[in-house]
Design a protein around this motif. Structure first.
Motif, PDB file in Angstrom:
ATOM      1  N   GLU A  79      40.129 -44.885-101.264  1.00  0.00           N
ATOM      2  CA  GLU A  79      41.068 -45.056-100.158  1.00  0.00           C
ATOM      3  C   GLU A  79      40.959 -43.852 -99.231  1.00  0.00           C
ATOM      4  OE1 GLU A  79      45.013 -46.756-101.890  1.00  0.00           O
ATOM      5  OE2 GLU A  79      43.953 -45.647-103.460  1.00  0.00           O
ATOM      6  N   CYS A  80      40.999 -44.115 -97.936  1.00  0.00           N
ATOM      7  CA  CYS A  80      40.985 -43.045 -96.953  1.00  0.00           C
ATOM      8  C   CYS A  80      42.427 -42.789 -96.548  1.00  0.00           C
ATOM      9  CB  CYS A  80      40.138 -43.429 -95.746  1.00  0.00           C
ATOM     10  SG  CYS A  80      40.043 -42.108 -94.528  1.00  0.00           S
ATOM     11  N   THR A  81      43.028 -41.746 -97.108  1.00  0.00           N
ATOM     12  CA  THR A  81      44.446 -41.502 -96.865  1.00  0.00           C
ATOM     13  C   THR A  81      44.706 -40.992 -95.454  1.00  0.00           C
ATOM     14  OG1 THR A  81      44.224 -39.330 -97.896  1.00  0.00           O
ATOM     15  CG2 THR A  81      45.009 -41.119 -99.290  1.00  0.00           C
ATOM     16  N   THR A  82      43.684 -40.441 -94.796  1.00  0.00           N
ATOM     17  CA  THR A  82      43.874 -39.971 -93.425  1.00  0.00           C
ATOM     18  C   THR A  82      43.715 -41.092 -92.405  1.00  0.00           C
ATOM     19  OG1 THR A  82      41.578 -39.217 -93.497  1.00  0.00           O
ATOM     20  CG2 THR A  82      43.277 -37.544 -93.751  1.00  0.00           C
ATOM     21  N   TRP A  83      43.160 -42.208 -92.825  1.00  0.00           N
ATOM     22  CA  TRP A  83      43.010 -43.357 -91.916  1.00  0.00           C
ATOM     23  C   TRP A  83      43.141 -44.614 -92.768  1.00  0.00           C
ATOM     24  CZ3 TRP A  83      39.591 -47.109 -89.430  1.00  0.00           C
ATOM     25  CH2 TRP A  83      39.877 -47.313 -88.083  1.00  0.00           C
ATOM     26  N   PRO A  84      44.385 -45.029 -93.085  1.00  0.00           N
ATOM     27  CA  PRO A  84      44.593 -46.058 -94.103  1.00  0.00           C
ATOM     28  C   PRO A  84      44.132 -47.465 -93.717  1.00  0.00           C
ATOM     29  CG  PRO A  84      46.680 -45.408 -93.110  1.00  0.00           C
ATOM     30  CD  PRO A  84      45.640 -44.481 -92.572  1.00  0.00           C
ATOM     31  N   ARG A  85      43.517 -47.607 -92.568  1.00  0.00           N
ATOM     32  CA  ARG A  85      42.997 -48.926 -92.215  1.00  0.00           C
ATOM     33  C   ARG A  85      41.771 -49.302 -93.047  1.00  0.00           C
ATOM     34  NH1 ARG A  85      43.211 -48.189 -85.709  1.00  0.00           N
ATOM     35  NH2 ARG A  85      45.392 -48.743 -85.435  1.00  0.00           N
ATOM     36  N   LEU A  86      41.174 -48.315 -93.701  1.00  0.00           N
ATOM     37  CA  LEU A  86      39.929 -48.607 -94.399  1.00  0.00           C
ATOM     38  C   LEU A  86      39.994 -48.210 -95.867  1.00  0.00           C
ATOM     39  CD1 LEU A  86      37.009 -49.667 -93.951  1.00  0.00           C
ATOM     40  CD2 LEU A  86      36.323 -47.299 -93.773  1.00  0.00           C
ATOM     41  N   ASN A  87      39.817 -49.174 -96.741  1.00  0.00           N
ATOM     42  CA  ASN A  87      39.586 -48.935 -98.156  1.00  0.00           C
ATOM     43  C   ASN A  87      38.168 -49.391 -98.453  1.00  0.00           C
ATOM     44  OD1 ASN A  87      42.223 -48.058 -98.554  1.00  0.00           O
ATOM     45  ND2 ASN A  87      42.941 -50.103 -99.050  1.00  0.00           N
ATOM     46  N   VAL A  88      37.563 -48.767 -99.440  1.00  0.00           N
ATOM     47  CA  VAL A  88      36.167 -49.031 -99.753  1.00  0.00           C
ATOM     48  C   VAL A  88      36.037 -49.348-101.234  1.00  0.00           C
ATOM     49  CG1 VAL A  88      33.843 -48.048 -99.742  1.00  0.00           C
ATOM     50  CG2 VAL A  88      35.449 -47.393 -97.954  1.00  0.00           C
ATOM     51  N   GLN A  89      35.340 -50.417-101.547  1.00  0.00           N
ATOM     52  CA  GLN A  89      35.093 -50.773-102.943  1.00  0.00           C
ATOM     53  C   GLN A  89      33.695 -50.314-103.335  1.00  0.00           C
ATOM     54  OE1 GLN A  89      35.474 -54.940-103.848  1.00  0.00           O
ATOM     55  NE2 GLN A  89      34.885 -54.659-105.976  1.00  0.00           N
ATOM     56  N   VAL A  90      33.594 -49.739-104.528  1.00  0.00           N
ATOM     57  CA  VAL A  90      32.301 -49.299-105.044  1.00  0.00           C
ATOM     58  C   VAL A  90      31.646 -50.458-105.782  1.00  0.00           C
ATOM     59  CG1 VAL A  90      31.117 -47.663-106.557  1.00  0.00           C
ATOM     60  CG2 VAL A  90      33.216 -46.958-105.365  1.00  0.00           C
ATOM     61  N   LEU A  91      30.440 -50.813-105.363  1.00  0.00           N
ATOM     62  CA  LEU A  91      29.670 -51.854-106.049  1.00  0.00           C
ATOM     63  C   LEU A  91      28.470 -51.188-106.704  1.00  0.00           C
ATOM     64  CD1 LEU A  91      29.601 -54.546-103.217  1.00  0.00           C
ATOM     65  CD2 LEU A  91      31.209 -54.356-105.099  1.00  0.00           C
ATOM     66  N   HIS A  92      28.361 -51.315-107.999  1.00  0.00           N
ATOM     67  CA  HIS A  92      27.230 -50.723-108.715  1.00  0.00           C
ATOM     68  C   HIS A  92      26.062 -51.692-108.683  1.00  0.00           C
ATOM     69  CE1 HIS A  92      29.411 -47.240-110.187  1.00  0.00           C
ATOM     70  NE2 HIS A  92      30.447 -48.051-110.310  1.00  0.00           N
ATOM     71  N   THR A  93      24.883 -51.150-108.440  1.00  0.00           N
ATOM     72  CA  THR A  93      23.680 -51.959-108.380  1.00  0.00           C
ATOM     73  C   THR A  93      22.556 -51.174-109.064  1.00  0.00           C
ATOM     74  OG1 THR A  93      22.219 -53.194-106.890  1.00  0.00           O
ATOM     75  CG2 THR A  93      23.061 -51.108-106.059  1.00  0.00           C
ATOM     76  N   THR A  94      21.349 -51.665-108.952  1.00  0.00           N
ATOM     77  CA  THR A  94      20.189 -50.962-109.512  1.00  0.00           C
ATOM     78  C   THR A  94      19.128 -50.896-108.421  1.00  0.00           C
ATOM     79  OG1 THR A  94      19.081 -52.972-110.259  1.00  0.00           O
ATOM     80  CG2 THR A  94      20.648 -51.960-111.800  1.00  0.00           C
ATOM     81  N   PRO A  95      18.184 -49.965-108.550  1.00  0.00           N
ATOM     82  CA  PRO A  95      17.114 -49.911-107.545  1.00  0.00           C
ATOM     83  C   PRO A  95      16.385 -51.256-107.395  1.00  0.00           C
ATOM     84  CG  PRO A  95      17.083 -47.917-108.862  1.00  0.00           C
ATOM     85  CD  PRO A  95      18.095 -48.851-109.504  1.00  0.00           C
ATOM     86  N   GLU A  96      16.262 -51.993-108.489  1.00  0.00           N
ATOM     87  CA  GLU A  96      15.565 -53.290-108.421  1.00  0.00           C
ATOM     88  C   GLU A  96      16.375 -54.340-107.662  1.00  0.00           C
ATOM     89  OE1 GLU A  96      14.286 -50.667-111.380  1.00  0.00           O
ATOM     90  OE2 GLU A  96      16.221 -51.716-111.494  1.00  0.00           O
ATOM     91  N   ARG A  97      17.689 -54.310-107.804  1.00  0.00           N
ATOM     92  CA  ARG A  97      18.555 -55.299-107.142  1.00  0.00           C
ATOM     93  C   ARG A  97      19.083 -54.831-105.796  1.00  0.00           C
ATOM     94  NH1 ARG A  97      22.451 -55.341-111.573  1.00  0.00           N
ATOM     95  NH2 ARG A  97      23.851 -54.825-109.898  1.00  0.00           N
ATOM     96  N   PHE A  98      18.856 -53.560-105.468  1.00  0.00           N
ATOM     97  CA  PHE A  98      19.516 -52.945-104.320  1.00  0.00           C
ATOM     98  C   PHE A  98      19.314 -53.730-103.022  1.00  0.00           C
ATOM     99  CE2 PHE A  98      19.617 -49.990-100.720  1.00  0.00           C
ATOM    100  CZ  PHE A  98      20.864 -49.424-100.875  1.00  0.00           C
ATOM    101  N   ASP A  99      18.074 -54.062-102.679  1.00  0.00           N
ATOM    102  CA  ASP A  99      17.813 -54.731-101.398  1.00  0.00           C
ATOM    103  C   ASP A  99      18.514 -56.081-101.302  1.00  0.00           C
ATOM    104  OD1 ASP A  99      16.302 -52.633-100.377  1.00  0.00           O
ATOM    105  OD2 ASP A  99      14.443 -53.405-101.234  1.00  0.00           O
ATOM    106  N   ALA A 100      18.463 -56.857-102.367  1.00  0.00           N
ATOM    107  CA  ALA A 100      19.126 -58.170-102.370  1.00  0.00           C
ATOM    108  C   ALA A 100      20.641 -58.012-102.304  1.00  0.00           C
ATOM    109  CB  ALA A 100      18.724 -58.964-103.616  1.00  0.00           C
ATOM    110  N   ASP A 101      21.183 -57.079-103.079  1.00  0.00           N
ATOM    111  CA  ASP A 101      22.628 -56.844-103.064  1.00  0.00           C
ATOM    112  C   ASP A 101      23.090 -56.359-101.691  1.00  0.00           C
ATOM    113  OD1 ASP A 101      22.784 -57.586-105.703  1.00  0.00           O
ATOM    114  OD2 ASP A 101      23.005 -55.554-106.487  1.00  0.00           O
ATOM    115  N   LEU A 102      22.321 -55.448-101.095  1.00  0.00           N
ATOM    116  CA  LEU A 102      22.679 -54.917 -99.786  1.00  0.00           C
ATOM    117  C   LEU A 102      22.665 -56.014 -98.723  1.00  0.00           C
ATOM    118  CD1 LEU A 102      23.383 -52.496 -98.017  1.00  0.00           C
ATOM    119  CD2 LEU A 102      20.925 -52.068 -97.776  1.00  0.00           C
TER     120      LEU A 102
END
Length: 112
Positions: A22-45
């Motif tokens: 969470e960005c407490t200085t600008w609460p309009r934006l929260n960010v979720q962490v998605l775990h991936t792997t180098p092999e899946r990275f391009d497709a996931d992105l």
């Protein structure tokens, strides 16, 4: 350069845990962490990019940060949409840098 105050937490929604920055200085934006792997990275992105604003590190292809909402943006007008989008992009880039620097210590302390 603006500085942002970020806060990391693990939340449970409908029985599923997810990591949130969470960005407490600008609460309009929260960010979720998605775990991936180098092999899946391009497709996931590609999938995440097609659906939302995201940030990532090409040097370390093990995570993608995905825009996950936040407080309302107020009234969106043509006059302020560029400013809001630029602000979201700046926060997303700062969140990626912050996550790279802090993730090992944060994820370790959450599991203890």
């Amino acid at each position: 350069m603006k500085t942002f105050d970020f806060h990391y937490s693990v939340r449970e929604v409908d029985g599923k845990e997810f990591e949130l920055i969470e960005c407490t200085t600008w609460p309009r934006l929260n960010v979720q962490v998605l775990h991936t792997t180098p092999e899946r990275f391009d497709a996931d992105l590609k999938e995440v990019k097609s659906r939302s604003l995201c940030g990532y590190s090409l040097q370390d292809k093990t995570f993608i940060l995905k825009h996950a909402g936040g407080e309302g943006n107020g009234e969106l007008t043509q006059a302020n949409i560029d400013e809001i989008y630029d602000g979201m992009q700046a926060i997303m880039q700062a969140a990626v840098k912050w996550w790279i620097q802090n993730r090992k210590k944060l994820t370790t302390s959450e599991k203890e």
